[in-house]
Design a protein around this motif. Sequence first.
Motif, mmCIF file in Angstrom:
data_model
loop_
_atom_site.group_PDB
_atom_site.id
_atom_site.type_symbol
_atom_site.label_atom_id
_atom_site.label_comp_id
_atom_site.label_asym_id
_atom_site.label_seq_id
_atom_site.Cartn_x
_atom_site.Cartn_y
_atom_site.Cartn_z
ATOM 1 N N PRO A 234 0.793 -1.236 0.000
ATOM 2 C CA PRO A 234 0.000 0.000 0.000
ATOM 3 C C PRO A 234 0.823 1.284 0.000
ATOM 4 O O PRO A 234 0.284 2.356 0.266
ATOM 5 C CB PRO A 234 -0.803 -0.128 1.290
ATOM 6 C CG PRO A 234 0.139 -0.832 2.216
ATOM 7 C CD PRO A 234 0.859 -1.836 1.346
ATOM 8 N N THR B 63 2.880 -3.434 -8.597
ATOM 9 C CA THR B 63 1.836 -4.287 -8.023
ATOM 10 C C THR B 63 0.684 -4.387 -9.008
ATOM 11 O O THR B 63 0.244 -3.373 -9.546
ATOM 12 C CB THR B 63 1.301 -3.702 -6.704
ATOM 13 O OG1 THR B 63 2.384 -3.448 -5.810
ATOM 14 C CG2 THR B 63 0.318 -4.666 -6.043
ATOM 15 N N MET C 115 -4.409 -7.345 -3.771
ATOM 16 C CA MET C 115 -3.216 -7.519 -4.607
ATOM 17 C C MET C 115 -3.192 -8.905 -5.246
ATOM 18 O O MET C 115 -3.577 -9.898 -4.639
ATOM 19 C CB MET C 115 -1.963 -7.320 -3.765
ATOM 20 C CG MET C 115 -1.862 -5.945 -3.114
ATOM 21 S SD MET C 115 -0.348 -5.747 -2.142
ATOM 22 C CE MET C 115 -0.597 -6.998 -0.864
ATOM 23 N N GLN D 65 -4.641 -5.730 0.959
ATOM 24 C CA GLN D 65 -3.471 -4.916 1.242
ATOM 25 C C GLN D 65 -3.293 -4.756 2.755
ATOM 26 O O GLN D 65 -4.276 -4.668 3.491
ATOM 27 C CB GLN D 65 -3.608 -3.544 0.597
ATOM 28 C CG GLN D 65 -3.592 -3.575 -0.918
ATOM 29 C CD GLN D 65 -3.591 -2.182 -1.523
ATOM 30 O OE1 GLN D 65 -3.077 -1.233 -0.929
ATOM 31 N NE2 GLN D 65 -4.161 -2.052 -2.724
#
Length: 302
Positions: free
Chosen positions: A108, A130, A143, A189
Motif C-alpha cells: 500500500p 503491483t 493484490m 493490502q
Amino acid sequence: MKIAFAGTPLAAVPTLTALIASDHEVALVVTRPDAPAGRGRTLTSSPVADVAGMSGIPVLKTSDLSGHRDKFAAVDCVIVVAFGALVPRELLAAPKHGWINVHFSLLPQWRGAAPVQYAILSGDEFTGITTFQIDEGLDTGPMLAYLTTQIEPAETATALLDRLSIEGAQLALATLTSVENGSILPLHQPIDGISHAPKLTVSDARVRWDDPALAIDRRIRAVTKEPGAWTMHGEVRIKLGPVSVSPHVTDLAPGQVELREGEVLVGTGSHAIALDTVHEAGRNISDAKVWFNNQSSSVVFA
C-alpha cells in the motif's frame, strides 16, 4: 482471454504492446480524449490511442466510463495502466474477471497518481510494481502479484518509470495467465505502511535551496522531466537538469552559485551541488558552465 485495455500515457504503451502480441484478444482500448500539447497547443491523441490505431483495435476516447457497461461486459477482463480516471462502482463487476490495475509501487505504499516520483523524492531504496483488482477506493483493491526493484542512485523519475513500464508489462501478462487458470489468490493490502502520492505540481518542483543537498538532488530527479525542477535568478525562471552532490564544498550560502574547478556549484542547506544543464526561460538548454560564463554579475538562486 478477451480483454479491454485502459491507459493513456507512454508508460502504458509497453503493457498494451505486450497484450497485443500475446495470445489474448484485445477487443477494445480506452484512453483519455485528445488533449492540447506542445507550444502550439495542438490537440494530440494519447500514445495509447496511437498504438491502438496502428493495430486496428477499436478505441474509445473518454474521461467518463459511465454509460459504457455493455462494452466492458463483453470482455473477460480490463487491464488498466495509468488511465487517469476512476472506474465507476457499477462497472467494476461488468467483466467476468473484473478490472486489474498495473501500479508502479509496492502497495500500500504510494497510492495515487505519482508513485514513482514520490519514491525518489522520499529517498526510497526500493520500489516495484503491483497488480491488483480495482475496487471503489483509490489503489486499495486486493493484490494479485508484485515485483521489487532497486532505485539506482542517479535515476530520474522518467528513467525509473520507463524501466518499470517494461517490467510491468511482463507482470501484467503473468497476472492474466494466473487469473485465467485460477492459480492466483488475491490478498488484501496491509493496513500498515499506507502512503499517498498525489500528482506533483509546478510549485512542488521549485528547488528549496535551504534543504540539504541530498533532498535537493532527490527533488530534482523526482520531477525530471515533468514538471521539471526550477528556480529563480532575479526575475528569470530557470529549469535545472539532474545534479550531482559535492560533499567537500560547504562554504557556499544556500542558492549562491560559483564556478570552481570547472564545476558550477550551488550552495544548499548542507554541502554544494554541481549543475549539469540550465534552461533559461525563452532560451535553449545550455551546459551549466557555458551559461554561467555568460552571466554579467554574481548569481544567486532563490
